[in-house]
Design a protein around this motif. Structure first.
Motif, PDB file in Angstrom:
ATOM      1  N   THR A  21       0.839  -1.202   0.000  1.00 17.48           N
ATOM      2  CA  THR A  21       0.000   0.000   0.000  1.00 17.48           C
ATOM      3  C   THR A  21       0.871   1.248   0.000  1.00 17.48           C
ATOM      4  O   THR A  21       1.809   1.359   0.781  1.00 17.48           O
ATOM      5  CB  THR A  21      -0.931   0.012   1.217  1.00 17.48           C
ATOM      6  OG1 THR A  21      -0.146  -0.039   2.406  1.00 17.48           O
ATOM      7  CG2 THR A  21      -1.886  -1.159   1.197  1.00 17.48           C
ATOM      8  N   HIS A  22       0.546   2.188  -0.866  1.00 12.03           N
ATOM      9  CA  HIS A  22       1.284   3.447  -0.963  1.00 12.03           C
ATOM     10  C   HIS A  22       0.518   4.367  -1.902  1.00 12.03           C
ATOM     11  O   HIS A  22      -0.563   4.021  -2.387  1.00 12.03           O
ATOM     12  CB  HIS A  22       2.707   3.223  -1.483  1.00 12.03           C
ATOM     13  CG  HIS A  22       2.766   2.667  -2.865  1.00 12.03           C
ATOM     14  ND1 HIS A  22       2.575   1.326  -3.137  1.00 12.03           N
ATOM     15  CD2 HIS A  22       2.956   3.268  -4.065  1.00 12.03           C
ATOM     16  CE1 HIS A  22       2.663   1.131  -4.442  1.00 12.03           C
ATOM     17  NE2 HIS A  22       2.886   2.297  -5.033  1.00 12.03           N
ATOM     18  N   GLY A  23       1.073   5.523  -2.153  1.00  9.85           N
ATOM     19  CA  GLY A  23       0.453   6.467  -3.073  1.00  9.85           C
ATOM     20  C   GLY A  23       1.496   7.162  -3.920  1.00  9.85           C
ATOM     21  O   GLY A  23       2.692   6.869  -3.831  1.00  9.85           O
ATOM     22  N   GLN A  24       1.038   8.088  -4.722  1.00  7.17           N
ATOM     23  CA  GLN A  24       1.926   8.790  -5.630  1.00  7.17           C
ATOM     24  C   GLN A  24       1.517  10.267  -5.667  1.00  7.17           C
ATOM     25  O   GLN A  24       0.325  10.597  -5.652  1.00  7.17           O
ATOM     26  CB  GLN A  24       1.823   8.181  -7.032  1.00  7.17           C
ATOM     27  CG  GLN A  24       2.952   8.545  -7.971  1.00  7.17           C
ATOM     28  CD  GLN A  24       2.837   7.796  -9.299  1.00  7.17           C
ATOM     29  OE1 GLN A  24       1.750   7.502  -9.768  1.00  7.17           O
ATOM     30  NE2 GLN A  24       3.970   7.494  -9.903  1.00  7.17           N
ATOM     31  N   ALA A  25       2.524  11.141  -5.671  1.00  6.91           N
ATOM     32  CA  ALA A  25       2.305  12.579  -5.830  1.00  6.91           C
ATOM     33  C   ALA A  25       2.963  13.000  -7.140  1.00  6.91           C
ATOM     34  O   ALA A  25       4.159  12.749  -7.343  1.00  6.91           O
ATOM     35  CB  ALA A  25       2.898  13.353  -4.662  1.00  6.91           C
ATOM     36  N   VAL A  26       2.198  13.617  -8.016  1.00  7.83           N
ATOM     37  CA  VAL A  26       2.672  13.996  -9.354  1.00  7.83           C
ATOM     38  C   VAL A  26       2.461  15.494  -9.542  1.00  7.83           C
ATOM     39  O   VAL A  26       1.356  16.002  -9.339  1.00  7.83           O
ATOM     40  CB  VAL A  26       1.925  13.221 -10.455  1.00  7.83           C
ATOM     41  CG1 VAL A  26       2.415  13.647 -11.838  1.00  7.83           C
ATOM     42  CG2 VAL A  26       2.088  11.719 -10.262  1.00  7.83           C
ATOM     43  N   PHE A  27       3.527  16.183  -9.942  1.00  4.90           N
ATOM     44  CA  PHE A  27       3.441  17.618 -10.217  1.00  4.90           C
ATOM     45  C   PHE A  27       4.025  17.877 -11.606  1.00  4.90           C
ATOM     46  O   PHE A  27       5.128  17.410 -11.924  1.00  4.90           O
ATOM     47  CB  PHE A  27       4.235  18.421  -9.186  1.00  4.90           C
ATOM     48  CG  PHE A  27       3.797  18.192  -7.773  1.00  4.90           C
ATOM     49  CD1 PHE A  27       2.820  18.987  -7.194  1.00  4.90           C
ATOM     50  CD2 PHE A  27       4.348  17.153  -7.023  1.00  4.90           C
ATOM     51  CE1 PHE A  27       2.403  18.757  -5.880  1.00  4.90           C
ATOM     52  CE2 PHE A  27       3.941  16.927  -5.720  1.00  4.90           C
ATOM     53  CZ  PHE A  27       2.964  17.734  -5.154  1.00  4.90           C
ATOM     54  N   THR A  28       3.274  18.592 -12.427  1.00  9.74           N
ATOM     55  CA  THR A  28       3.752  18.945 -13.761  1.00  9.74           C
ATOM     56  C   THR A  28       3.539  20.441 -13.992  1.00  9.74           C
ATOM     57  O   THR A  28       2.691  21.076 -13.346  1.00  9.74           O
ATOM     58  CB  THR A  28       3.036  18.154 -14.865  1.00  9.74           C
ATOM     59  OG1 THR A  28       1.660  18.583 -14.936  1.00  9.74           O
ATOM     60  CG2 THR A  28       3.093  16.653 -14.611  1.00  9.74           C
ATOM     61  N   ALA A  29       4.317  20.977 -14.916  1.00 11.60           N
ATOM     62  CA  ALA A  29       4.182  22.379 -15.313  1.00 11.60           C
ATOM     63  C   ALA A  29       4.537  22.508 -16.777  1.00 11.60           C
ATOM     64  O   ALA A  29       5.567  21.975 -17.217  1.00 11.60           O
ATOM     65  CB  ALA A  29       5.085  23.271 -14.459  1.00 11.60           C
ATOM     66  N   HIS A  30       3.685  23.176 -17.536  1.00  7.57           N
ATOM     67  CA  HIS A  30       3.921  23.440 -18.954  1.00  7.57           C
ATOM     68  C   HIS A  30       4.209  22.151 -19.751  1.00  7.57           C
ATOM     69  O   HIS A  30       5.097  22.108 -20.601  1.00  7.57           O
ATOM     70  CB  HIS A  30       5.078  24.429 -19.124  1.00  7.57           C
ATOM     71  CG  HIS A  30       4.861  25.715 -18.364  1.00  7.57           C
ATOM     72  ND1 HIS A  30       3.933  26.659 -18.755  1.00  7.57           N
ATOM     73  CD2 HIS A  30       5.436  26.177 -17.218  1.00  7.57           C
ATOM     74  CE1 HIS A  30       3.955  27.667 -17.886  1.00  7.57           C
ATOM     75  NE2 HIS A  30       4.847  27.395 -16.945  1.00  7.57           N
ATOM     76  N   GLY A  31       3.478  21.103 -19.410  1.00  2.76           N
ATOM     77  CA  GLY A  31       3.592  19.863 -20.162  1.00  2.76           C
ATOM     78  C   GLY A  31       4.786  19.001 -19.812  1.00  2.76           C
ATOM     79  O   GLY A  31       5.084  18.042 -20.523  1.00  2.76           O
ATOM     80  N   HIS A  32       5.478  19.322 -18.716  1.00  2.00           N
ATOM     81  CA  HIS A  32       6.658  18.551 -18.314  1.00  2.00           C
ATOM     82  C   HIS A  32       6.579  18.188 -16.834  1.00  2.00           C
ATOM     83  O   HIS A  32       5.956  18.905 -16.038  1.00  2.00           O
ATOM     84  CB  HIS A  32       7.944  19.343 -18.571  1.00  2.00           C
ATOM     85  CG  HIS A  32       8.165  19.684 -20.011  1.00  2.00           C
ATOM     86  ND1 HIS A  32       8.601  18.773 -20.939  1.00  2.00           N
ATOM     87  CD2 HIS A  32       7.974  20.856 -20.677  1.00  2.00           C
ATOM     88  CE1 HIS A  32       8.696  19.356 -22.128  1.00  2.00           C
ATOM     89  NE2 HIS A  32       8.317  20.625 -21.997  1.00  2.00           N
TER      90      HIS A  32
END
Length: 372
Positions: A73-84
C-alpha cells in the motif's frame, strides 16, 4: 523539516498540476492497474474542469502508475508544469482521498505531511542459524538499513547484508558496528532499532561504538522481509508513531520557551506573512489543517505574498493571484531557505495554526545562533 527537496519544483513557473492518488499494488485489489486507471480518469476530469491544457493532462498521464516496482500500500504525488514533469514522489501511505488541482502554485502540503516526522534511523536484524550459541557450524545473518522514516517505506535506503560463521561473530560484530556508525553519522541518526535472536543481538549491541549504543532500542522477533519495503517496517511503525524528529522538537522547544518569555516569536497569519516578506523567518510552525479556508495573495516571486490584493499591488506587483495560505507560505519558506515544523495540536496550538520562530540577531562572529 528542511524543504530543500522542493527546490527543483519551485525553480519552475506555474501553473502547476498537482495530483495525489492511491497507487497501491497489494493482494486486496484483483487488478491494481485497472483500479489506478479508473482513479486517474476521475482526476483527469477534475483537472480539465479547472482549466488544465492538453499538454498538462498528457504529462500527468505519463507519470501516473509509473511506480510499478513499489509493492504494498502506498500512493503517488505527481506535479507537472507546462507539459513537463516538475516533481514525482512516492507516498508512504495512500492519500486519504485522491485529489487533483490546477493553479498558480502547487498543492504541496499533503506531500510535506507525508515526509513527516522525518526521523533518521538505523534498523538492524540479526538472525542466528545454529542450534545454540556454541554451535560453530551455525551462521549469523545480519541485515541493516539506514533510512529516514517514513520515506524508507517506499524508498529503501542503504542496505547491508552479511553472513558470518557463528564462531567469528564476536569479532565480526565489532567490525560491523564500526561500519554502521559511519552510516549513522552520515544521516545524523537518532534511533537504532535492533531485532532478532537474543544471543546474536546482544553481542552486536555490546560491541557497537558508544555513540550508537546510546540510541539503541531492541525489539523482539525478526519481522517479515518484504522486497522494496523498509526493513522492520511494522516495528518501526509502532516505535515512531506520534513522535517528532529530534531536530523539529528542538525548534518547537525554542519557540515555546521564547513565547513564554515574550521573546522573538510571532503567531498568526499576519505575523507570518510580515516576517516572510522581510526574510526574517528561521522556522515556521504549522498545525496542519488541510480543510483551512485561509487564503493569501501571491505574485510571481516567493517573497511576494500578502493578506490583501491591495497590499501586494502597493509593492508594485502586477501579476497577482489568490491561493491557499499553506501553498503560499511553503513557497516563501523554500525561497528563503527557512524550515517548516509540522506541530501536532497535542504538542502545541498556535494562533490561526501558524507560529513563527524568527531569525535571531547575528552575533559578532556573523553566524546564526545555534539551536538550543
Amino acid at each position: 523539516m528542511r524543504l530543500s527537496f522542493l527546490e527543483p519544483l519551485y525553480k519552475q513557473s506555474g501553473p502547476f498540476a498537482s495530483v495525489y492518488l492511491d497507487t497501491s499494488r497489494d493482494s486486496a485489489v484483483a487488478d491494481p492497474d485497472a483500479a489506478i486507471g479508473l482513479r486517474w480518469r476521475h482526476l483527469r476530469d477534475a483537472l480539465t474542469s479547472e482549466g488544465a491544457d492538453r499538454g498538462t493532462i498528457t504529462a500527468v498521464a505519463d507519470l501516473v502508475g509509473s511506480d510499478m516496482e513499489v509493492p504494498g500500500t502506498h500512493g503517488q504525488a505527481v506535479f507537472t508544469a507546462h507539459g513537463h514533469a516538475a516533481l514525482l514522489d512516492e507516498l508512504p501511505v495512500p492519500p486519504a482521498r485522491d485529489t487533483a488541482h490546477f493553479g498558480t502554485l502547487p498543492d504541496i502540503m499533503p506531500l510535506i505531511a507525508q515526509h513527516a516526522p522525518g526521523i533518521p534511523y538505523l534498523a538492524v536484524r540479526v538472525r542466528y542459524g545454529g542450534r545454540h550459541s556454541t554451535d560453530a557450524t551455525g551462521t549469523v545473518r545480519v541485515d541493516a538499513e539506514a533510512g529516514v522514516w517514513p520515506l524508507t517505506k517506499v524508498a529503501p535506503g542503504y542496505r547491508l547484508h552479511e553472513e558470518i560463521p557463528a564462531g567469528d561473530w564476536p569479532r565480526a560484530a565489532r567490525v560491523i558496528g564500526r561500519e554502521l556508525e559511519g552510516h549513522a553519522r552520515r544521516i545524523d541518526c537518532e534511533a537504532v532499532v535492533v531485532a532478532g535472536d537474543a544471543w546474536a543481538r546482544g553481542i552486536l549491541v555490546n560491541r557497537l561504538p558508544a555513540p550508537l549504543r546510546g540510541h539503541v532500542t531492541t525489539v523482539e522477533g525478526t519481522g517479515d522481509a518484504v522486497p522494496g519495503r523498509a526493513l522492520l517496517e511494522q516495528r518501526l511503525e509502532s516505535l515512531f508513531r506520534g513522535r517528532m524528529a529530534a531536530h523539529d522538537r528542538r525548534l518547537l522547544d525554542v519557540f515555546l520557551a521564547q513565547r513564554a518569555h515574550g521573546a522573538v516569536t510571532a503567531e498568526g497569519l499576519p505575523a507570518a506573512v510580515a516576517a516572510l516578506q522581510r526574510g526574517q523567518v528561521r522556522a515556521l510552525l504549522l498545525n496542519n489543517h488541510p480543510e483551512s479556508p485561509l487564503r493569501l495573495w501571491v505574485g510571481p516571486e516567493p517573497g511576494q505574498l500578502a493578506l490583501t490584493e491591495e497590499e501586494l499591488r502597493s509593492y508594485g506587483v502586477q501579476d497577482v493571484r489568490r491561493e491557499r495560505a499553506d501553498a503560499a507560505l511553503t513557497r516563501a519558506l523554500v525561497g528563503t531557505r527557512a524550515e517548516l515544523v509540522l506541530v501536532p495540536e497535542r504538542e502545541a496550538r498556535v494562533h490561526e495554526g501558524v507560529g513563527v520562530l524568527l531569525r535571531c540577531p547575528l552575533p559578532r562572529g556573523g553566524q546564526d545562533a545555534p539551536v538550543a
